[in-house]
Write an enzyme that holds these catalytic residues in place. Structure first.
Site, PDB file in Angstrom:
ATOM      1  N   LYS A  65      -5.356   4.421   8.655  1.00 35.27           N
ATOM      2  CA  LYS A  65      -4.216   5.251   8.208  1.00 35.27           C
ATOM      3  C   LYS A  65      -4.495   6.919   8.344  1.00 35.27           C
ATOM      4  O   LYS A  65      -3.453   7.576   8.688  1.00 35.27           O
ATOM      5  CB  LYS A  65      -3.637   4.757   7.048  1.00 35.27           C
ATOM      6  CG  LYS A  65      -3.525   3.526   6.720  1.00 35.27           C
ATOM      7  CD  LYS A  65      -2.973   3.068   5.146  1.00 35.27           C
ATOM      8  CE  LYS A  65      -2.512   1.738   5.095  1.00 35.27           C
ATOM      9  NZ  LYS A  65      -1.814   1.358   3.793  1.00 35.27           N
TER      10      LYS A  65
ATOM     11  N   SER B 236       0.819  -1.141   0.074  1.00 37.70           N
ATOM     12  CA  SER B 236       0.043  -0.076  -0.062  1.00 37.70           C
ATOM     13  C   SER B 236       0.808   1.162   0.145  1.00 37.70           C
ATOM     14  O   SER B 236       0.323   2.400   0.016  1.00 37.70           O
ATOM     15  CB  SER B 236      -0.921   0.034   1.134  1.00 37.70           C
ATOM     16  OG  SER B 236      -0.252   0.027   2.485  1.00 37.70           O
TER      17      SER B 236
END
Length: 342
Positions: A281, A236
């Site tokens: 996140k 990611s």
């Protein structure tokens, strides 16, 4: 209460507490991770320094299944998420195999980021193909017990193998009951394995070896680039790796003095893909004081990473601005449009 009853009650309570810690449930725990500045992690030889920071963001993941106490805590703690085991692991995959797969996806992500950034900066990129890595082995097929996650397959029936595409094409021409000989390297030892082509348990009309795989590809670039991510896994960080490398390779400073966090996979075509754990996140980036967060927009889908990121940012009441991104070009155009921090 008598002394004996107190002792019995204490023993009972101890057994309950120990039991709650020992008993494992079929869930893993996801939680906010950290935001890491990339300039200490990525070093392009002779690269330009930046006034601001590009940051990769991570999701904290339990190394094993949760116990009862952790399960109950996750039910009430904000931004803690219980993930069913079947969503975290390939069927039959061990924790060690999962950890290896995540690290290898990180390695692949780094190679893609290097290639895309160098090509965009008009720097030479050379590829060396070494075969394929086994990423998982499917339960109920002949490869189970013969191949292991991390094996590198470099020959098929004594023919050199360069890529996953070659492997898939070769095996696709075989039929149920055929046998294929694979030359593999495992922890420095070379060996041969005979695998019988068989139907997939979940798709009996399809046949194969019974593995998922990825091309083992080395990249040679000039100037040299070093990336040190230690034990962080997954694909990611591809977008942020690419931006950091490109920023060091080229004149000027895309950060404009700001803290810029983000997430998203990166393809060789420069397309930014969605990831898991965007909520966690956003929390990590806000905690680190990021000014901007680049989030995959998924072509404007209503359930995109960007949509979830905006929702979480609103819940947090953060001043961090969430920016929708579909491609590397989108990210660079946005960064070029930002005024220099005063």
């Amino acid at each position: 209460m008598s002394k004996n009853k107190k002792i019995a009650l204490f023993i009972f309570a101890t057994i309950v507490v120990v039991g709650l810690n020992i008993i494992k449930l079929p869930y893993y725990l996801n939680m906010p991770g950290d935001a890491y500045e990339l300039s200490p992690i990525i070093e392009v030889d002779g690269g330009d320094a930046a006034e601001g920071k590009f940051m990769m963001t991570t999701v904290g993941v339990s190394r094993g299944k949760v116990n009862v106490l952790t399960y109950l805590w996750a039910k009430v703690a904000p931004y803690y998420e219980l993930i069913p085991a079947e969503r975290m692991r390939v069927h039959g995959e061990t924790d060690q195999e999962y950890f290896y797969r995540q690290l290898h996806m990180m390695d692949t992500s780094q190679n893609v980021a290097i290639a895309v950034a160098y090509e965009l900066a008009n720097r030479p990129v050379e590829y060396k193909y070494n075969g394929v890595f086994v990423m998982s082995v499917i339960e109920g097929m002949d490869a189970k017990g013969k191949l292991e996650v991390g094996d590198r397959i470099f020959e098929v029936d004594n023919k050199p193998l360069l890529s996953s595409e070659e492997f898939i094409e070769y095996v696709g021409n075989l039929e149920k009951g055929d046998q294929v000989e694979l030359s593999i390297e495992r922890e420095g030892e070379v060996m041969k394995k005979q695998i019988i082509i068989s139907p997939f348990p979940t798709e009996p009309t399809k046949t194969g070896v019974g593995i998922s795989l990825v091309t083992d590809r080395d990249i040679d670039v000039q100037p040299e680039v070093k990336i040190d991510t230690n034990a962080v896994g997954g694909p990611s960080a591809g977008l942020m790796f690419t931006l950091e490398i490109y920023n060091q390779l080229t004149e000027g400073d895309l950060t404009k003095g700001y803290k810029i966090a983000g997430t998203g996979t990166m393809s060789y075509e420069g397309v930014v893909g969605p990831i898991g754990g965007i909520v966690h996140k956003i929390v990590a980036a806000d905690k680190a004081g990021a000014d901007y967060f680049l989030a995959p927009s998924e072509q404007g889908a209503t359930d995109s990473n960007y949509t979830d990121a905006v929702h979480t940012a609103n819940e947090l009441g953060t001043d961090m601005k969430i920016i929708p991104i579909d491609t590397l070009d989108d990210a660079i155009r946005f960064l070029q449009s930002v005024e220099q921090q005063k």
